[in-house]
Design an enzyme around this catalytic site. Structure first.
Site, PDB file in Angstrom:
ATOM      1  N   ARG A   4     -19.818  28.049  18.745  1.00 23.18           N
ATOM      2  CA  ARG A   4     -19.557  26.607  18.464  1.00 23.18           C
ATOM      3  C   ARG A   4     -20.005  25.912  20.024  1.00 23.18           C
ATOM      4  NH1 ARG A   4     -18.594  22.985  15.049  1.00 23.18           N
ATOM      5  NH2 ARG A   4     -18.142  24.476  13.318  1.00 23.18           N
ATOM      6  N   GLY A  60       0.711  -1.308  -0.004  1.00 16.26           N
ATOM      7  CA  GLY A  60       0.147   0.006   0.055  1.00 16.26           C
ATOM      8  C   GLY A  60       0.749   1.369   0.017  1.00 16.26           C
ATOM      9  N   GLU A  61       2.215   1.118   0.164  1.00 18.30           N
ATOM     10  CA  GLU A  61       3.003   2.501   0.359  1.00 18.30           C
ATOM     11  C   GLU A  61       2.908   2.853  -1.200  1.00 18.30           C
ATOM     12  OE1 GLU A  61       6.600   1.533   2.303  1.00 18.30           O
ATOM     13  OE2 GLU A  61       5.807   1.486   4.164  1.00 18.30           O
ATOM     14  N   THR A  73     -22.664  23.967  10.671  1.00 13.23           N
ATOM     15  CA  THR A  73     -22.771  25.497  10.678  1.00 13.23           C
ATOM     16  C   THR A  73     -23.699  26.215   9.480  1.00 13.23           C
ATOM     17  OG1 THR A  73     -20.365  25.907  11.260  1.00 13.23           O
ATOM     18  CG2 THR A  73     -21.304  27.652  10.475  1.00 13.23           C
ATOM     19  N   LYS A  93     -22.366  33.164  15.512  1.00 14.53           N
ATOM     20  CA  LYS A  93     -22.367  31.963  15.879  1.00 14.53           C
ATOM     21  C   LYS A  93     -21.320  31.627  17.197  1.00 14.53           C
ATOM     22  CE  LYS A  93     -19.250  28.995  13.559  1.00 14.53           C
ATOM     23  NZ  LYS A  93     -18.628  28.097  12.500  1.00 14.53           N
TER      24      LYS A  93
HETATM   25  C1  R5P Z   1     -15.229  27.971  11.173  1.00 18.45           C
HETATM   26  O1  R5P Z   1     -14.664  28.775  11.967  1.00 18.45           O
HETATM   27  C2  R5P Z   1     -15.379  27.794   9.715  1.00 18.45           C
HETATM   28  O2  R5P Z   1     -15.192  29.176   9.072  1.00 18.45           O
HETATM   29  C3  R5P Z   1     -16.551  26.995   9.397  1.00 18.45           C
HETATM   30  O3  R5P Z   1     -17.747  27.590   9.583  1.00 18.45           O
HETATM   31  C4  R5P Z   1     -16.414  25.574   9.684  1.00 18.45           C
HETATM   32  O4  R5P Z   1     -15.225  24.961   9.612  1.00 18.45           O
HETATM   33  C5  R5P Z   1     -17.587  24.856   9.313  1.00 18.45           C
HETATM   34  O5  R5P Z   1     -17.676  23.582   9.824  1.00 18.45           O
HETATM   35  P1  R5P Z   1     -18.893  22.511   9.840  1.00 18.45           P
HETATM   36  O6  R5P Z   1     -19.414  22.625   8.280  1.00 18.45           O
HETATM   37  O7  R5P Z   1     -18.438  21.453  10.501  1.00 18.45           O
HETATM   38  O8  R5P Z   1     -19.935  23.267  10.461  1.00 18.45           O
END
Ligand code: R5P
Length: 285
Positions: A186, A35-36, A219, A184
């Site tokens: 997270r 596989g290398e 997101t 947003k």
């Molecule tokens: C975050 O800071 C980026 O700008 C994107 O919003 C993020 O990477 C999107 O990730 P996901 O689709 O997993 O929400």
């Protein structure tokens, strides 16, 4: 200039070749029985200006890129440049906790051993650029997006978070549209909470929602649900890099009127070709 196709970049190489009037070198590639990766550049690179074009999204893509750079450097080129359309591992650009690896720096350090310059597109964090001892160009896409969306003409360009507002404003200036961002937070690697900004009336508006990366789609899906609840008239979704973990492209395209990403990563929704902007950079325009 001679183009050296690395991992998964045949189509982009062909487009750049046509725009730059540059030939594509032959590279023999195969796998050993275990596989290398085996690769061999066919032809003579001595004193040539070389551009390696390689997708490093997968770990084997990173290995192939390193092997290609090592092989090319061993053939005494005049200059050796590396174009990585999507610079992977750039999310970990700092040590958040003691003992973590700064993975983007680790990769820059390796590429720096071989190259005269690095080119990428819309890197997740500019900090990575600063790790490079060699010139490192982070190209921000503008004209290719403008051309693609000039018929749609959005009323409002929306970034799902404040980190992407410059991208939304840049495109807004090119298209003559207003730009704003959502707020947003997270919650974890797959979940986010999103709120609308105060004082923006989304009712009846054509919206272009744009981000740098779509990975899990968490997101974008939250942002789309919020915008749809505001009575907008249509919703186009765009990202520079479409990673689309767990078929998130299918989920997004079932909610949006359109989903389009660039061809930094090849996929079903890579409708926006960025090769003209890369070619312009390479010829110094
Ligand atoms: C975050 O800071 C980026 O700008 C994107 O919003 C993020 O990477 C999107 O990730 P996901 O689709 O997993 O929400």
């Amino acid at each position: 200039m001679l183009l050296l196709p690395g991992n998964n970049c045949e189509d982009l190489c062909k487009k750049l070749s046509a725009r730059l009037n540059a030939e594509i070198a032959d590279v023999e590639k195969r796998r050993f029985p275990d596989g290398e990766i085996y690769l061999r550049i066919l032809g003579d690179l001595s004193d040539e200006e070389i551009l390696v074009v390689s997708d490093t999204r997968s770990d084997s893509g990173i290995m192939e890129t390193i092997f290609l750079l090592e092989a090319a450097r061993g053939m005494n080129p005049g200059k050796l440049h590396l174009f990585i359309p999507y610079f992977s591992y750039s999310r970990q650009h700092m040590r958040y906790k003691q003992g973590e690896s700064v993975s983007s720096k680790a990769l820059v350090d390796i590429y720096n051993q071989y190259v005269d310059s690095i080119i990428t597109i819309d890197i997740h964090d500019e900090e990575t650029v600063g790790f490079s001892e060699k010139p490192f160009f982070n190209l921000k896409m503008g004209m290719s997006l403008k051309e693609f969306y000039s018929d749609f003409r959005p009323d409002i360009i929306v970034s799902p978070d404040d980190g992407g507002i410059e991208r939304a404003k840049r495109l807004g200036e090119l298209l003559g549209s207003m730009a704003t961002n959502l707020d947003k937070v997270r919650l974890d690697s797959r979940n986010v909470a999103i709120q609308a900004p105060e004082g923006v009336d989304f009712r009846g508006k054509k919206i272009l929602l744009i981000d740098d990366i779509i990975s899990t789609g968490g997101t974008m899906i939250k942002a789309m649900e919020l915008l749809k609840s505001k009575g907008i008239s249509s919703l186009s979704v765009c990202a520079i890099h479409g990673i689309f973990v767990n078929s998130s492209d299918d989920r997004i395209s079932s909610i949006a009127d359109d989903l389009s990403v660039t061809n930094t990563i090849q996929g079903d929704y890579s409708k926006i070709d960025i090769s003209s902007e890369v070619a312009r950079h390479l010829v110094g325009e």
